[in-house]
Write a protein that holds these residues in place. Structure first.
Motif, mmCIF file in Angstrom:
data_model
loop_
_atom_site.group_PDB
_atom_site.id
_atom_site.type_symbol
_atom_site.label_atom_id
_atom_site.label_comp_id
_atom_site.label_asym_id
_atom_site.label_seq_id
_atom_site.Cartn_x
_atom_site.Cartn_y
_atom_site.Cartn_z
ATOM 1 N N ALA A 1 0.834 -1.211 0.000
ATOM 2 C CA ALA A 1 0.000 0.000 0.000
ATOM 3 C C ALA A 1 0.864 1.254 0.000
ATOM 4 C CB ALA A 1 -0.942 -0.001 1.199
ATOM 5 N N SER A 2 1.922 1.256 0.807
ATOM 6 C CA SER A 2 2.799 2.429 0.898
ATOM 7 C C SER A 2 3.531 2.673 -0.415
ATOM 8 C CB SER A 2 3.817 2.243 2.031
ATOM 9 O OG SER A 2 3.157 2.059 3.254
ATOM 10 N N PRO B 1 -9.156 0.159 -0.919
ATOM 11 C CA PRO B 1 -9.194 1.625 -0.860
ATOM 12 C C PRO B 1 -8.022 2.238 -0.117
ATOM 13 C CG PRO B 1 -10.551 0.762 0.893
ATOM 14 C CD PRO B 1 -9.939 -0.435 0.184
ATOM 15 N N LEU B 2 -7.010 1.456 0.257
ATOM 16 C CA LEU B 2 -5.954 1.984 1.116
ATOM 17 C C LEU B 2 -4.991 2.911 0.371
ATOM 18 C CD1 LEU B 2 -5.255 1.839 4.047
ATOM 19 C CD2 LEU B 2 -3.884 -0.177 3.609
ATOM 20 N N ILE C 1 -4.795 7.074 0.965
ATOM 21 C CA ILE C 1 -3.477 7.705 1.112
ATOM 22 C C ILE C 1 -3.213 8.666 -0.042
ATOM 23 C CG2 ILE C 1 -0.992 7.300 1.280
ATOM 24 C CD1 ILE C 1 -1.741 4.484 2.441
ATOM 25 N N ALA C 2 -3.279 8.169 -1.253
ATOM 26 C CA ALA C 2 -3.015 8.999 -2.437
ATOM 27 C C ALA C 2 -4.329 9.277 -3.147
ATOM 28 C CB ALA C 2 -2.036 8.291 -3.373
ATOM 29 N N ILE D 1 7.211 6.902 4.301
ATOM 30 C CA ILE D 1 7.843 6.172 5.406
ATOM 31 C C ILE D 1 6.963 6.268 6.658
ATOM 32 C CG2 ILE D 1 9.830 6.158 6.981
ATOM 33 C CD1 ILE D 1 11.527 7.041 4.491
ATOM 34 N N LEU D 2 6.432 7.464 6.938
ATOM 35 C CA LEU D 2 5.529 7.632 8.086
ATOM 36 C C LEU D 2 4.255 6.815 7.909
ATOM 37 C CD1 LEU D 2 5.887 11.479 8.694
ATOM 38 C CD2 LEU D 2 6.691 9.639 10.194
ATOM 39 N N VAL D 3 3.713 6.810 6.692
ATOM 40 C CA VAL D 3 2.502 6.033 6.395
ATOM 41 C C VAL D 3 2.758 4.553 6.662
ATOM 42 C CG1 VAL D 3 1.083 5.189 4.465
ATOM 43 C CG2 VAL D 3 1.432 7.643 4.775
ATOM 44 N N TYR D 4 3.896 4.059 6.178
ATOM 45 C CA TYR D 4 4.243 2.652 6.382
ATOM 46 C C TYR D 4 4.339 2.324 7.878
ATOM 47 C CZ TYR D 4 6.881 -1.690 6.410
ATOM 48 O OH TYR D 4 7.294 -2.970 6.656
#
Length: 191
Positions: A43-44, A106-107, A112-113, A142-145
């Motif tokens: 996802a990231s 939907p992630l 996210i984007a 990186i923060l999202v992950y």
């Protein structure tokens, strides 16, 4: 190279606020409950690729298919609006029974984007150097992950009641962002 740490920090903070990964924790937990597994890395990476591609070719791509930025943003506001309604009212609008996991939809897109992030990238592109925006995107991914990977721990800390409160609170915030995105761009449809 026009590397400027102030620009990177500013762009990074704007993207962090728009992506609002902390606010999507209730959605992530809900997706993990439905699907049993969240592919954090996939996802990231996909969200990062979407953002980088859109940063450089987004406006041209939209023009190519005959869509202006305002139409794109208004469509994105509807997606955010319905996600917010799911969070606030506890109803299910998005249904994907066959999915084995939640990663791309939907992630990665639109959470996210999404349209808000992409519209923001287009406006940032006109004000800041692209290399600084790229660094800010990488830092945010990186923060999202990290948040996606630790969503189970965050869920344990907050508990079911705490998650419910956070989910409804951020649902209202997401609804406000959807309304703001709609209001800021709907006028552009009639120009």
């Amino acid at each position: 190279m026009n590397m400027d740490f102030r620009e990177i920090f500013t762009v990074g903070m704007v993207l962090f606020a728009v992506i609002d990964i902390v606010g999507t924790i209730p959605v992530v937990v809900d997706l993990r409950t439905k699907h049993g597994h969240i592919e954090s890395g996939k996802a990231s990476i996909v969200a990062g690729i979407i953002m980088l591609v859109f940063l450089f070719v987004g406006e041209e791509f939209l023009k190519l298919i005959g869509i202006d930025v305002h139409s794109f943003a208004v469509a994105g506001s509807f997606v955010l609006f319905f996600l917010a309604l799911e969070m606030i009212l506890g109803i299910k609008l998005y249904r994907d029974e066959d999915a084995k996991s939640a990663s791309i939809v939907p992630l990665a897109f639109p959470l996210i984007a999404g349209a808000g992030t992409m519209t923001t990238l287009l406006s940032l592109r006109s004000q800041y150097h692209p290399e600084n925006i790229v660094v800010a995107i990488v830092v945010n991914i990186i923060l999202v992950y990290a948040v996606l990977k630790s969503s189970a721990k965050i869920e344990k800390i907050l508990g079911k009641t705490g998650l419910g409160v956070v989910r409804k609170t951020f649902g209202v915030v997401l609804l406000a962002i959807a309304v703001k995105l709609f209001a800021a761009n709907v006028k552009g449809l009639f120009v």
